[in-house]
Design a protein around this motif. Structure first.
Motif, short mmCIF file in Angstrom:
data_model
loop_
_atom_site.label_atom_id
_atom_site.label_comp_id
_atom_site.label_asym_id
_atom_site.label_seq_id
_atom_site.Cartn_x
_atom_site.Cartn_y
_atom_site.Cartn_z
N TRP A 177 5.04 -0.66 -5.14
CA TRP A 177 5.13 -2.08 -5.53
C TRP A 177 6.31 -2.76 -4.88
O TRP A 177 6.50 -3.96 -5.03
CB TRP A 177 5.20 -2.20 -7.05
CG TRP A 177 3.87 -2.11 -7.69
CD1 TRP A 177 3.41 -1.11 -8.47
CD2 TRP A 177 2.78 -3.04 -7.58
NE1 TRP A 177 2.12 -1.36 -8.85
CE2 TRP A 177 1.71 -2.54 -8.33
CE3 TRP A 177 2.61 -4.26 -6.93
CZ2 TRP A 177 0.49 -3.20 -8.44
CZ3 TRP A 177 1.40 -4.92 -7.03
CH2 TRP A 177 0.35 -4.39 -7.78
N GLY A 178 7.18 -2.00 -4.21
CA GLY A 178 8.33 -2.62 -3.57
C GLY A 178 8.94 -1.59 -2.66
O GLY A 178 8.86 -0.39 -2.94
N LYS A 179 9.57 -2.02 -1.57
CA LYS A 179 10.09 -1.06 -0.60
C LYS A 179 11.03 -0.06 -1.26
O LYS A 179 11.10 1.09 -0.89
CB LYS A 179 10.84 -1.81 0.52
CG LYS A 179 9.90 -2.55 1.45
CD LYS A 179 10.56 -2.82 2.81
CE LYS A 179 9.61 -3.38 3.83
NZ LYS A 179 9.35 -4.81 3.66
N GLU A 180 11.76 -0.57 -2.29
CA GLU A 180 12.79 0.30 -2.86
C GLU A 180 12.26 1.14 -4.02
O GLU A 180 12.94 2.01 -4.51
CB GLU A 180 14.01 -0.55 -3.30
CG GLU A 180 13.74 -1.60 -4.37
CD GLU A 180 12.82 -2.74 -3.89
OE1 GLU A 180 12.09 -3.26 -4.74
OE2 GLU A 180 12.84 -3.07 -2.68
N LEU A 213 -6.32 -5.38 -1.86
CA LEU A 213 -6.14 -6.82 -1.63
C LEU A 213 -4.95 -7.09 -0.72
O LEU A 213 -4.70 -8.23 -0.35
CB LEU A 213 -5.91 -7.54 -2.96
CG LEU A 213 -7.13 -7.71 -3.85
CD1 LEU A 213 -6.70 -8.24 -5.20
CD2 LEU A 213 -8.11 -8.66 -3.21
N GLY A 214 -4.14 -6.06 -0.45
CA GLY A 214 -2.94 -6.28 0.35
C GLY A 214 -1.78 -6.80 -0.46
O GLY A 214 -0.86 -7.41 0.07
N GLU A 215 -1.81 -6.57 -1.78
CA GLU A 215 -0.73 -7.07 -2.64
C GLU A 215 0.43 -6.08 -2.72
O GLU A 215 1.48 -6.41 -3.22
CB GLU A 215 -1.26 -7.28 -4.07
CG GLU A 215 -2.36 -8.30 -4.19
CD GLU A 215 -1.83 -9.72 -4.16
OE1 GLU A 215 -0.80 -9.98 -4.78
OE2 GLU A 215 -2.44 -10.55 -3.49
N MET A 216 0.20 -4.83 -2.30
CA MET A 216 1.26 -3.83 -2.43
C MET A 216 1.89 -3.55 -1.08
O MET A 216 1.32 -3.87 -0.04
CB MET A 216 0.69 -2.53 -3.01
CG MET A 216 0.22 -2.69 -4.44
SD MET A 216 -0.42 -1.16 -5.09
CE MET A 216 1.05 -0.23 -5.41
N GLU A 217 3.07 -2.93 -1.10
CA GLU A 217 3.72 -2.55 0.15
C GLU A 217 3.04 -1.28 0.66
O GLU A 217 2.99 -0.28 -0.06
CB GLU A 217 5.20 -2.22 -0.11
CG GLU A 217 5.99 -3.39 -0.64
CD GLU A 217 6.61 -4.19 0.48
OE1 GLU A 217 6.53 -3.75 1.65
OE2 GLU A 217 7.17 -5.25 0.19
#
Length: 1529
Positions: free
Chosen positions: A640-643, A679-683
C-alpha cells in the motif's frame, strides 16, 4: 534657449506675478508642444510589445475609424504646412528661429505615428485605446494655454499679426478636439474573434477605456440589482483569462516545469556522486565531504516559483499603479501648504487660489482612479490564485497514492482548498504594502522634517512605541479567539446531538439537564468574548488616539525646544495631514507581516501536498496481453506504500476472458487489496500486471454521489432507457424506486445518507451493470444486502445466467452458497494465493478451502427451501422503506425519521459484522415475513420533504434593527450615540483650538502663553481618547448582552418546540441558527456597528467644520448628499445579493471535492477523471462568477464615493479662495485638512452600511426561530399529580383520535380500550396501522384531536408534560446515546446513587463491560455512542428504564433487527424485572409476544382485534394470518 526660440524662455512677471497670466511664446512652442510627443514616443515600445502579444482579430473599417484616420492625416498636413511656411519665410529672407522648424517637424511625425497606431490597433482588434485617449487629452490640455494667449494677442495687436500660423493653430486645435471626442467612442468588436456563444458575456472586455477607468460598465448590474434581487442567471460569464481552464493549465505547466528542473538537478548530483565513488576507491576524507555537500543542493520544487511565474507579471501592473498612487498622495499636503500661504498673502492674485483648488481636485481624482485600478489588479490576481490553487489541488487529489492520502485526512485536504487558498487570496490585497509602506513612511518623514525639523522624531517615537502595544494586543486577541472557538465547537457539537436526539430527550423529559449544559458552555464562551472586548476597546483607543498623541508630542517638542519656533497654520495642518498619511502604513505593516507568516505556512502545506507521490499510470499494462486472457498477473508483489511491507506477495494469476472468478479467504487476507492491485491503486514492487479492456468496479463500501439516483447509475454515460431499466431490474432497485419520494429523480444526500446500506450497494452495482464494461471487479457487493437479495443479485447479475454473462467477472465474496456456480475460485491466505481451481477440485484437495467451508456453512439449507424468496424479499424491502412514510401518516415523508431509520439499518448491518454470511438474520427474517401489501399510490413526484429555506431578499426592515436595539436595551443605545457625539465634539474642539493657536499673533519672533496652549490641546485630545475607550467598551458590552439574550431565547424556544417541527425542519437548518447566526451576532455585528458609528460621526463632523468655516459650502451639500445616497442604495442592494450568491455557490466546491477524494478509486476505475475535473472547474467558475462582480462592485462604489469626497475637497478649497479676505489661515487649514480625510470615512461608511444590512438578518433569523409555536408547559402549577402516581398502572383510552399535524388525516380514529395494572399488552399491525403513534400519544408528543387518555384515572392532558413524561418509562426503537460519561447517559440529573446505577447495569448485563473499563461509570461515550456496539447501546437504554422503574413501561422494538443475543437478554430482563408493571410492547416479531396477556391488533388506526394470543389464533383473523406467515401457527 533664447537663440533657439528667438525670445526669452521664461518670464515670471508675465507668467506669475500678474492678475492676467500668460506664457512666453518660446515656452509654448517648446515645452508645451513637446509634452504629448514625449509621452507617445516613450509609451510606444511597451505598447507595441503589448499589441504584438495580444491579438484579438481585426476590426472591419468603420465610419468612426475612417474619420479618425482622416483627421489624423489632416493634422499631419497642418503641422507640416507650418514647417513649409517656415521654409517659405527662409526663402523670403526672413529667417525664423530654429524652433519653427523643429516643433512642426516633431508634432507632424507624432500625429502621423498616432494615425498609424489607429490603423495598427484596428488590425489587432483594440476597440478603445487608452494610450491614444491620453495622448489626445494631453495634446488638448497643452494647446489650451497657447489658444488663450493667441486670442489675447490677436485682440491686442489686431488680426494681421502672424496670420498664417494662427490660422493653422486654430485648425490644429479643432482637429485634436475632434480626435479626442472620437477616440472616446469604442469600435465594434473584432471580426473573426472566436465566436462568443456566451449568453451573458462580461461587458468589461468590450467596454471603452474611460468606461474601464471608472468601472462604468458595471453600472448596468448595479441598476439591475437595485430593481430586483440578483439571481444566478443575471451574473456575467467569467472572462476567458479568469476561468479555471486557462489558469489551472498555466499553473500546472509552470509547476511541472519547476518539478522537472529540480529532477534534472537531482539527477546531475546523483551522477556526480556516483563518479566520486568510482574515482577514489581510497578511504580519504574528501569523498565523504562531497557526498554530504551534494545532498544539500538538491532543492525541493518550489510552488512559490510556479505561482510567481504564473501570476507575477499581472500582479506587477497593479504594483506599478500603487507606486504612482503613493507618490501622488504626497502632493496634496504640499498643495495645502501652498493654499494656506496664498490665504496669508493678501496681495496674491486670485487665480493662484483657483489653480491650487483645481490641482487639489485633479490630483485627488487621478489618485482615486489609479488606486482602484491597483485594487482591481490585486483582487483579480487573488481570485485567479484561488482558482489556480483549488484546481491544482483537485487534480492532484485524483492521482496521489493511497499511502499519501492516508497521511492527511479528507478534512485536511479540503482545508488546503478552502482555508489555505483563501489566505493567498486575502494576502494579495495587501502584499504591495510590503514595499509601499516603508516608501510612504520614508517620504512622510522627509516632508515632515522639512516642515518641523528634528522634533518630528518625538512624534515618530510615539508611533513606533504604539506598534508593539498593538502587536501584543493582537497576539492576546488571537489566543482568546482560539479559546472561544473551542467553546463554540463544543457547543455546536452538543447542540447537534441534542437536535439529533430531541425525540428521546422529550420522551425521557431530560431537556432541563441538557439546556443547562449548553448554557454553561455559552457562559464560558461569552466570558472569553468579554475579555477580548476589553482588549478590542484598548486597541480602538490606541488606533484613534495615535495620530493625536503623535501630533501633540511633535508640536509640544517643537514649540518648547526653541523660543523662535512658531507654530503657524501652514506648519500645523500640513504636518497633521502628513501624520494622517503615516497612520495607515504604520498600522498595516505589522498586519501584512503576520499575514505573510500565515500564508507561508499555507504555502508549505500546499507544496507538501503537491509533492506527494502519484500513482504510476503505467503499473497496469492495458494494451498487450496473452491472447484469450482478460487479466494476467505474473510474480507480482504489491504494497500500500513504498515504505510499508508488501500486503500481496508472489501473485500469479491468469483469468480467461468471460470467466467468473471468486476470491475467498478470511478477514484481512488481502482480498480487497488484490482488486485494488488490478485497478492500479497499489504500489507494484515487482512483477507484471495486465488488464485488457474497460473496467467497472464495485467497492466494498458503496460510493454514492450527492446527485439524483439516476445520475449515480448513469455516471456520466449517455442515457439509454432500455439499458437503464434492465440494470434497475437486475439489481432489484425497481421496488425501491416506488418507495423513494421522487423515484429515480430522488436527490441522494451526501454519502448516500437517505439510502439504506443495501440500497447503496445495489445502486453501486447498477452503475457497474449500466457501464457495460469488459471486466467487472466486484469487491464483496453481496455483504451489505440481505441474503435473499444477495441470491437474487447473484442469479440476475453476477452468476452464470446473469446480465453480465460473457464478461470477465472477479467477485470477492463470503457467500459460500454461490461458490459452486463460479468457474474458478482463488483462496487467499495472508496475502498469498494458497490454492486455485474449481469448486470440486478444491474440495478434493481438502486444504484451506475445505476448512473455510466447514467454518462458515452453519446452516446453508435455508436458501434452498424458500422457492418464493424473491417476491417476499421485495415486499420486505418495500416494507422497510415504506414503514417510514406510512407510520408517519398519510405518506407525509419526514426527513429526520427517514434518516434515522436508514442510519439504523446501516448500524445494524455493520454491527452484524458485514464479513460473515448472515445466516442467522436470514432465518429470523423468514419468520417475520408479513403479508404483501400494495405500495401506496405515488404522490406527485416533486413533493419536497422539506420546505426550501427562505432567503431574505431586498432591503432589511427597520423592525429588525429595532429588535436588536431592544435586545441591547434602548437606553444603552442612546447612551452609546451620546458618547460618540461627545467624542467627536472633543476631537473638533482640539482641532479648533489648534487652529486658534496657529492664529496667535507673533510678537518679537515668539508666541506667548504656549504652555497654556499645549495644556488645553492635550486635555481635549486625551478627553477624546477617554470617551473613545468608554464608548467602544460600552458598545462591546451591549453587544454581548444582546448576544446572551438572543441565544437564551432561541435555546429556550427550541427545547419547548413540539416534535412535529423537528420532523419537517432539517437539523442543519436549526444548527445553522445556533452556529452561523449566533456567531454573527457575537462577533460581527458589534465591530461593524462600531465602525459604522465611527465613520458616520467623522463624516458629520467634517461637514460641520467646513460649513462653520465657509458657510457657502452648505449650498453644495444637498446635491452631493443625494448623489452619495443613490450610489449607496444601488451598491448596498447589489453587493448584498452578490455576497449571498457567492456564499451559496461556495460550499458545492468543497462538498464535491470531499466526495471526489473518498471516491477517487471508483472515478479512476471508470476512467472518469477528466469529467470530474471539468465538474470541479465548473463549480469553481460558478463561484468566481459571483465573486468577480462583488470585487468590481467595491471598485465601482469606491470611485463614485471618492468622487463625492473629492468634490468636497474642491469646494472647501474653492470657497476658502472666494472668501479669502475674511478668513484666517488657521480656519482654512482646518477645513481643508478635514476635507482631505473625508473620502476614507465616506467610503467605509457605505461598506459598513452594507455589512450591517447583510448581517443584521441574523437577528431576524434567530427571532424567527425563537418564536415558533411551543408545546404545552412542562409543569403546570397546582396540577401536579401525586408523588407515587401512577401507582396501579391502569391505562384507558376514551374515544381517542389523533393526527400528526394540522391538515393531515387522523392516524388513530376513536380508540376505546382499557388496560388493567400489570397487564402485558402486545401491539401489532401492518406498517402504518398507527402502532408507534400510540406510544407518541401516551407521552403527548402528539396531542389529541379528540377524546382523552387516562392513567390511573388522571387525564394526562391536564398535567404538565414533564410530570407526565418522567412517570412513564420507554425503551425506544433506536438507542440514542449522547457524548459524555456513561453515568450522564443513564442519569443526567444525578438523582441516583452509584449503587443503584451499578445494580441497573448488572441487571442489564452491562456490568462486566463497564467494570472492565478503566474509568468505570465515567467511561466517555463518543458522539451517538459510536464506541459502543449497537447491542450495547440497546442495553444502555434498558439500564435507563431499570433505573427509572415506573409502573408503566413502553417497549418499542427495534425494526432493524438487533442481534438475537441482545434481543433475548432484553426480553428476559423485562420479564423478570417488570413483572408487576404494565408493559406495552410494539412488536415486529410475533414470537416475543406470544406469551403476553393480551394482544392489540391495529388496522388503519382502529382496533381490529384485542384478546389473548390463543383466542386470536383460534378466531382466524388478522393476527392468525400474521402468525401463520411467521411460522408460529
Amino acid at each position: 534657449m533664447e537663440a533657439f526660440c528667438g525670445s526669452r524662455f521664461w518670464d515670471s512677471n508675465l507668467s506669475i506675478h500678474t492678475d492676467n497670466p500668460d506664457l512666453t511664446p518660446c515656452f509654448q512652442n517648446t515645452i508645451l508642444a513637446w509634452i504629448p510627443s514625449i509621452y507617445l514616443w516613450s509609451a510606444l515600445p511597451f505598447y507595441l510589445l503589448y499589441l504584438k502579444r495580444n491579438n484579438r482579430g481585426y476590426i472591419v473599417l468603420s465610419v468612426l475609424n475612417r474619420f479618425k484616420t482622416l483627421f489624423g492625416v489632416l493634422l499631419w498636413c497642418v503641422s507640416w504646412a507650418d514647417l513649409f511656411y517656415s521654409f517659405h519665410e527662409l526663402l523670403q529672407n526672413r529667417t525664423p528661429p530654429p524652433v519653427y522648424f523643429v516643433t512642426p517637424l516633431i508634432v507632424g511625425i507624432t500625429v502621423l505615428l498616432a494615425t498609424l497606431l489607429i490603423q495598427y490597433e484596428r488590425l489587432r482588434g483594440v476597440q478603445s485605446s487608452g494610450v491614444l485617449i491620453i495622448f489626445w487629452f494631453l495634446s488638448v490640455l497643452c494647446a489650451v494655454g497657447p489658444l488663450r494667449s493667441k486670442i489675447m494677442t490677436t485682440t491686442a495687436q489686431g488680426p494681421t499679426y502672424e496670420r498664417f500660423r494662427f490660422t493653422t493653430f486654430y485648425i490644429y486645435f479643432a482637429l485634436i478636439i475632434a480626435e479626442l471626442i472620437l477616440s472616446c467612442f469604442k469600435e465594434k468588436p473584432p471580426f473573426f474573434s472566436p465566436v462568443n456563444t456566451d449568453p451573458n458575456p462580461c461587458p468589461e472586455l468590450t467596454s471603452g477605456f474611460l468606461s474601464r477607468l471608472t468601472f462604468w460598465w458595471f453600472t448596468s448590474m448595479a441598476i439591475l440589482g437595485y430593481k430586483r434581487p440578483l439571481e444566478d442567471k443575471d451574473l456575467w460569464s467569467l472572462n476567458e483569462d479568469d476561468t479555471s481552464k486557462i489558469i489551472v493549465q498555466q499553473l500546472s505547466k509552470e509547476w511541472d516545469k519547476e518539478k522537472a528542473e529540480c529532477k534534472q538537478k537531482e539527477d546531475v548530483t546523483y551522477m556526480k556522486k556516483s563518479n566520486n565513488v568510482l574515482n577514489h576507491i581510497g578511504d580519504g576524507p574528501e569523498e565523504a565531504e562531497v557526498l554530504i555537500r551534494d545532498k544539500r543542493h538538491s532543492r525541493k520544487p518550489s510552488f512559490l516559483k510556479a505561482l510567481l511565474r504564473t501570476f507575477g507579471p499581472y500582479f506587477l501592473i497593479g504594483s506599478f499603479f500603487k507606486l504612482i498612487q503613493d507618490l501622488l498622495s504626497f502632493v496634496n499636503p504640499q498643495l495645502l501648504s501652498a493654499l494656506i500661504g496664498f490665504i496669508k498673502n493678501k496681495d496674491a492674485p486670485a487665480w493662484w487660489g483657483f489653480l491650487i483648488a483645481a490641482l487639489m481636485f485633479i490630483c485627488a481624482v487621478v489618485q482615486t482612479l489609479i488606486l482602484h485600478q491597483h485594487f482591481q489588479y490585486c483582487f483579480v490576481t487573488g481570485m485567479r490564485l484561488r482558482t489556480g490553487i483549488t484546481g491544482v489541488i483537485y487534480r492532484k487529489s485524483l492521482v496521489i497514492t493511497n499511502s499519501a492520502k492516508r497521511s492527511s485526512t479528507v478534512g485536511e485536504i479540503v482545508n488546503l482548498m478552502s482555508v489555505d487558498a483563501q489566505r493567498f487570496m486575502d494576502l494579495m490585497t495587501f502584499l504591495n504594502m510590503l514595499w509601499s509602506a516603508p516608501l510612504q513612511i520614508f517620504l512622510a518623514l522627509y516632508f515632515l522634517w522639512q516642515t518641523l525639523g528634528p522634533s518630528v522624531l518625538a512624534g515618530v517615537a510615539v508611533m513606533v512605541l504604539l506598534i508593539p502595544c498593538n502587536a501584543a494586543i493582537a497576539m492576546k486577541t488571537r489566543a482568546f479567539q482560539v479559546e472561544q472557538m473551542r467553546y463554540k465547537d463544543s457547543r455546536i457539537k452538543l447542540m447537534n446531538e441534542i437536535l439529533g436526539g430531541i425525540k428521546v430527550l422529550k420522551l425521557y423529559a431530560w431537556e432541563p439537564s441538557f439546556s443547562e449544559k449548553v448554557l454553561e458552555i455559552r457562559k464560558n464562551e461569552l466570558r472569553v468574548l468579554k475579555k477580548s472586548a476589553y482588549l478590542n476597546s484598548l486597541s480602538t483607543f490606541a488606533w484613534i488616539s495615535a495620530p493625536f498623541l503623535v501630533a501633540l508630542t511633535t508640536f509640544a517638542v517643537y514649540v518648547s525646544v526653541d523660543e523662535n519656533n512658531i507654530l503657524d497654520a501652514e506648519k500645523a495642518f500640513v504636518s497633521l495631514s502628513l501624520f494622517n498619511i503615516l497612520k495607515f502604513p504604520l498600522s498595516m505593516l505589522p498586519q501584512v507581516i503576520s499575514n505573510i507568516a500565515q500564508t507561508s505556512v499555507s504555502l508549505k502545506r500546499i507544496q507538501q501536498f503537491l509533492s506527494h507521490d502519484e500513482l504510476d499510470p503505467n503499473c497496469v499494462e492495458t494494451k498487450v496481453i496473452a491472447p484469450g486472457n482478460a487479466i494476467s498477473v505474473t510474480n507480482a508483489t504489491f504494497s500500500w506504500g513504498k515504505e510499508l511491507k508488501p500486503s500481496l506477495k508472489d501473485i500469479n494469476l491468469l483469468v480467461p476472458s468471460g470467466a467468473l472468478v471468486a476470491i475467498v479467504g478470511h478477514v484481512g487476507c488481502g482480498k480487497s487489496s488484490l482488486v485494488s492491485a488490478l485497478l492500479g491503486e497499489m504500489e507494484k514492487l515487482e512483477g507484471e500486471v495486465a488488464v485488457k479492456g474497460s473496467v467497472a468496479y464495485v467497492p466494498q463500501q458503496a460510493w454514492i454521489q450527492n446527485a439524483t439516483l439516476k445520475d449515480n447509475i448513469l455516471f456520466g454515460q449517455a442515457p439509454n432507457d432500455q439499458k437503464y431499466q434492465n440494470a434497475l431490474e437486475a439489481c432489484a432497485l425497481k421496488t425501491d424506486l416506488e418507495v423513494l419520494p421522487g423515484g429515480d429523480q430522488t436527490e441522494i444526500g451526501e454519502k448516500g445518507i437517505n439510502l439504506s446500506g443495501g440500497q447503496r450497494q445495489r445502486v453501486s452495482l447498477a452503475r457497474a451493470v449500466y457501464s457495460n464494461s469488459d471486466i467487472y471487479l466486484l469487491d464483496d457487493p453481496l455483504s451489505a444486502v440481505d441474503s435473499h437479495v444477495a441470491k437474487h443479485i447473484f442469479d440476475k447479475v453476477i452468476g452464470p445466467d446473469g446480465v453480465l454473462k460473457g464478461k470477465t467477472r472477479i467477485l470477492v465474496t463470503h457467500g459460500i452458497s454461490f461458490l459452486p456456480q463460479v468457474d474458478h475460485i482463488i483462496v487467499l491466505v495472508d496475502g498469498k494465493i494458497s490454492e486455485m481451481g474449481s469448486y470440486q477440485e478444491l474440495l478434493k484437495q481438502n486444504k484451506d478451502f475445505a476448512e473455510l467451508l466447514r467454518n462458515y456453512a452453519l446452516d446453508d439449507d435455508i436458501e434452498e427451501d424458500e422457492p418464493t424468496m424473491l417476491e417476499e424479499e421485495e415486499v420486505l424491502l418495500a416494507e422497510d422503506t415504506l414503514s417510514i412514510h406510512n407510520d408517519l401518516a398519510d405518506n407525509e415523508p419526514v426527513t429526520n425519521e427517514v434518516r434515522k431509520q436508514f442510519l439504523r439499518q446501516l448500524s445494524v448491518i455493520s454491527s452484524e459484522g458485514g464479513e460473515c454470511p448472515n445466516k442467522m438474520s436470514t432465518k429470523r427474517r423468514v419468520c417475520e415475513k408479513k403479508p404483501a401489501e400494495p405500495p401506496p399510490p405515488r404522490k406527485n413526484l416533486n413533493e419536497k420533504l422539506i420546505q426550501a429555506e427562505t432567503t431574505e431578499t431586498g432591503t432589511v426592515k427597520l423592525t429588525v434593527f429595532w429588535q436588536y436595539v431592544k435586545a441591547v436595551s434602548p437606553v444603552i443605545s442612546l447612551v452609546i450615540c451620546f458618547l460618540y457625539c461627545c467624542q467627536n465634539a472633543a476631537a473638533i474642539g482640539a482641532n479648533v483650538w489648534l487652529s486658534d493657536w496657529t492664529n496667535e499673533p507673533v510678537v518679537n519672533g515668539t508666541q506667548h502663553n504656549t504652555a497654556m496652549r499645549i495644556g488645553v490641546y492635550a486635555a481635549l485630545g486625551l478627553l477624546q481618547g477617554l470617551i473613545v475607550l468608554i464608548s467602544s467598551f460600552t458598545l462591546a458590552m451591549a453587544g454581548i448582552t444582546a448576544a446572551r439574550t438572543l441565544h437564551a431565547a432561541l435555546l429556550e424556544n427550541k427545547f419547548h418546540t413540539p416534535q412535529s417541527f423537528y420532523d419537517t425542519t432539517p437539523t442543519g437548518r436549526i444548527i445553522n441558527r445556533f452556529s452561523k447566526d449566533i456567531y454573527v451576532i457575537d462577533e460581527v455585528i458589534p465591530p461593524t456597528i462600531l465602525m459604522f458609528l465611527g465613520t458616520f460621526f467623522t463624516s458629520l463632523s467634517t461637514m460641520i467644520i467646513i460649513i462653520a468655516s465657509t458657510p457657502l459650502f452648505a449650498v453644495v451639500i444637498v446635491p452631493l448628499a443625494i448623489l452619495y445616497y443613490f450610489v449607496q442604495r444601488f451598491y448596498v442592494a447589489t453587493s448584498r445579493q452578490l455576497k449571498r450568491l457567492e456564499s451559496v455557490s461556495r460550499s458545492p466546491i468543497y462538498s464535491h471535492f470531499s466526495e471526489t477524494i473518498s471516491g477517487a478509486s471508483v472515478i479512476r476505475a471508470y476512467r472518469r477523471v477528466k469529467s470530474f475535473i471539468d465538474m470541479s472547474d465548473q463549480k469553481t467558475d460558478e463561484n468566481q462568477k459571483s465573486y468577480f462582480p462583488g470585487i468590481v462592485s467595491n471598485r465601482w462604489l469606491g470611485i463614485r464615493v471618492e468622487f463625492v469626497g473629492n468634490c468636497i475637497v474642491l469646494f472647501a478649497a474653492l470657497f476658502a479662495v472666494i472668501g479669502k479676505n475674511n478668513l484666517n489661515p488657521g480656519l482654512v487649514g482646518l477645513s481643508v485638512s478635514y476635507a482631505l480625510q473625508v473620502t476614507m470615512s465616506l467610503n467605509w461608511m457605505v461598506r459598513m452600511t452594507s455589512e450591517l444590512e447583510t448581517n443584521i438578518v441574523a437577528v431576524e433569523r434567530i427571532k424567527e426561530y425563537s418564536e415558533t409555536e411551543t408545546e404545552a408547559p412542562w409543569i403546570i402549577e397546582g396540577k401536579s399529580p401525586p408523588a407515587d402516581w401512577p401507582s396501579k398502572g391502569e391505562l384507558e383510552f376514551v374515544n381517542y383520535s389523533v393526527r400528526y399535524r394540522k391538515g393531515l388525516d387522523l392516524v388513530l380514529k376513536g380508540l376505546n380500550l382499557q388496560v388493567h395494572g400489570g397487564e402485558k399488552i402486545g401491539i401489532v399491525g401492518r406498517t402504518g396501522a398507527g402502532k408507534s403513534s400510540m406510544t407518541l400519544c401516551l407521552f403527548r408528543i402528539l396531542e389529541a384531536a379528540k377524546g382523552e387518555i387516562k392513567i390511573d384515572g388522571v387525564k394526562i392532558s391536564e398535567i404538565g408534560l414533564h410530570d407526565l413524561r418522567s412517570r412513564l418509562t420507554i425503551i425506544p426503537q433506536d438507542p440514542v446515546l449522547f457524548s459524555g460519561t456513561l453515568r450522564m447517559n443513564l442519569d443526567p440529573f444525578n438523582k441516583y446513587s452509584d449503587e443503584e446505577i451499578w445494580k441497573a447495569l448488572e441487571l442489564s448485563h452491562l456490568k462486566r463491560f463497564v467494570s472492565s473499563q478503566p474509568s468505570m461509570l465515567d467511561y466517555e461515550c463518543s458522539e451517538g455512542g459510536e464506541n459502543l456496539s449497537v447491542g450495547q447501546r440497546q442495553l444502555v437504554c434498558l439500564a435507563r428504564a431499570l433505573l427509572r422503574k415506573t409502573r408503566i413501561l413502553i417497549l418499542d422494538e427495534a425494526t432493524a433487527a438487533i442481534d438475537l443475543e441482545t434481543d433475548d437478554l432484553i426480553q428476559m430482563t423485562i420479564r423478570t424485572q417488570f413483572e408487576d408493571c404494565t408493559v406495552l410492547t410494539i412488536a415486529h416479531r410475533l414470537n416475543t409476544i406470544m406469551d403476553y396477556t393480551r394482544v392489540l391488533v391495529l388496522d388503519n388506526g382502529t382496533i381490529a382485534e384485542f384478546d389473548t394470543p390463543a383466542n386470536l389464533i383460534a378466531s382466524r383473523g388478522i393476527f392468525y394470518s400474521m402468525a401463520r406467515d411467521a411460522g408460529l401457527a
